[in-house]
Design an enzyme around this catalytic site. Sequence first.
Site, PDB file in Angstrom:
ATOM      1  NE  ARG A  58      -2.956   0.421   3.292  1.00  0.00           N
ATOM      2  CZ  ARG A  58      -2.209   0.573   4.400  1.00  0.00           C
ATOM      3  NH1 ARG A  58      -1.413   1.611   4.545  1.00  0.00           N
ATOM      4  NH2 ARG A  58      -2.257  -0.337   5.357  1.00  0.00           N
ATOM      5  CE1 TYR A 111     -17.044  10.273 -16.021  1.00  0.00           C
ATOM      6  CE2 TYR A 111     -16.354  10.506 -13.747  1.00  0.00           C
ATOM      7  CZ  TYR A 111     -16.850   9.734 -14.777  1.00  0.00           C
ATOM      8  OH  TYR A 111     -17.161   8.426 -14.535  1.00  0.00           O
ATOM      9  CG  ASP A 184      -9.890  15.729 -15.007  1.00  0.00           C
ATOM     10  OD1 ASP A 184      -9.188  15.135 -15.857  1.00  0.00           O
ATOM     11  OD2 ASP A 184     -10.905  15.218 -14.487  1.00  0.00           O
ATOM     12  CE  LYS A 209     -12.647   7.552 -18.367  1.00  0.00           C
ATOM     13  NZ  LYS A 209     -13.005   8.790 -17.688  1.00  0.00           N
TER      14      LYS A 209
HETATM   15  C1  LIG Z   1     -13.525   9.215 -16.431  1.00  0.00           C
HETATM   16  C2  LIG Z   1     -13.145  10.556 -15.901  1.00  0.00           C
HETATM   17  C3  LIG Z   1     -12.892  10.764 -14.546  1.00  0.00           C
HETATM   18  C4  LIG Z   1     -13.074   9.670 -13.516  1.00  0.00           C
HETATM   19  O1  LIG Z   1     -12.139   8.660 -13.645  1.00  0.00           O
HETATM   20  P1  LIG Z   1     -12.416   7.112 -13.259  1.00  0.00           P
HETATM   21  O2  LIG Z   1     -11.134   6.466 -13.638  1.00  0.00           O
HETATM   22  O3  LIG Z   1     -13.602   6.660 -14.032  1.00  0.00           O
HETATM   23  O4  LIG Z   1     -12.673   7.088 -11.778  1.00  0.00           O
HETATM   24  C5  LIG Z   1     -12.484  12.013 -14.135  1.00  0.00           C
HETATM   25  N1  LIG Z   1     -12.358  13.035 -15.015  1.00  0.00           N
HETATM   26  C6  LIG Z   1     -12.614  12.879 -16.328  1.00  0.00           C
HETATM   27  C7  LIG Z   1     -12.458  14.048 -17.255  1.00  0.00           C
HETATM   28  C8  LIG Z   1     -13.024  11.646 -16.808  1.00  0.00           C
HETATM   29  O5  LIG Z   1     -13.308  11.504 -18.120  1.00  0.00           O
END
Ligand SMILES: *Cc1c(COP(=O)(O)O)cnc(C)c1O
Length: 393
Positions: A58, A111, A184, A209
């Site tokens: 961890r 998101y 982000d 992604k």
């Molecule tokens: C998918 C996404 C998230 C969340 O991520 P997860 O891996 O699904 O928890 C956050 N920000 C954006 C822009 C996203 O497309």
Amino acid sequence: MPQHRPEDPPRLGFETLAIRAGQEPDPRTGSVVPAIYATSTYKQDGVGGLREGYEYSRSANPTRTALQECLAALEAGRHGFAFASGLAAEDTLLRTLCKPGDHVVIPDDAYGGTFRQFATVHEPWGLAYSVAPVADVDAVRAAVEPGRTTIVWVETPTNPLLDIADISALAAVAHDAGALLVVDNTFASPYLQQPLTLGADVVVHSTTKYCGGHSDVIGGALVVDDDGLAERLTFMHNAMGAVAGPFDAWLVLRGLRTLAVRMDRHSDNAERVADFLTTRGEVSAVLWPGLPGHPGHDVAAKQMRRFGGMVSFRLAGGEQAAVDVVERCQVFTLAESLGGVESLVEHPGRMTHASVAGSPLEVPGDLVRLSVGIESADDLVADLAQALDDATR
Ligand SMILES: *Cc1c(COP(=O)(O)O)cnc(C)c1O
């Protein structure tokens, strides 16, 4: 604990770092590819005698370290943290930077799961938020409460409307108020945009992604440059425990090695798709920052290398036409998520963004979002053509 330190100069190029950073061949076996260290614990040479700082997975795991060093290098930061998901990274970040009574500014387009976390997890905990359009610097400045706002949080491009935030201008707005700018960077990926070099304090990723890039793993990341912030995040990463496991870390690292070539093809194909959509009468608006008419085009051209693979568009025929089009696509797969090699299509209002219905982040019902993959562009355009033809019948 092992952490990335910037390589001695000369600094390597992005494509080289993607393949080399954190991934030197194993000194014992010569293994070119980092191993998956599927272990929870590590033998100690005498009590407290840790080898290279590894004690319990961890706290640190060599496969995760390799990924974290690569992510940090690609984002031009000094410290990377790999999480079990993007939302886990966001939660750990917010609980590290904020305390009950603080205030954050969040985007009016984001998101859906990010908004849901602010609204249903952090607000009840005591974190107040204001919503502001990230493309409007003055509106963000007006939403900041100096002395109380700890974070200005943006996505750019935003999900799903592809608005563009001016990262350096918003960094100044946040810093003037004593707040941090969190970006982000999921939609752009570090290949297209490096927010830390533009003044941002923290980069957030859903590595699910583009970083992973193959729709086969869930993961998240934070990257920072500041040592003090990194120390607090290191503590919370371990204390909260939402870490990436070694198998998942390995998959994301494998994806990162091809990030540059994938993003170039995603951007090429998105350009073809966006140009095609602008020719169609069924389409009332094409939202892609690469189009000269996009309101954020100039800022995007200034801060991004290319314009990325996400394209949204609106249907003149309204919500039913949008639903029809997404259901008629055949090469584009009807599915949530984005950033993989395969093209995906979705209806944000009923799918990824259903959780923002009735909020200031609600998305239009006539909206379709495409994650344009790296297939043959001709096939993608032909698929959209037949889906739009059918929608008019
Ligand atoms: C998918 C996404 C998230 C969340 O991520 P997860 O891996 O699904 O928890 C956050 N920000 C954006 C822009 C996203 O497309």
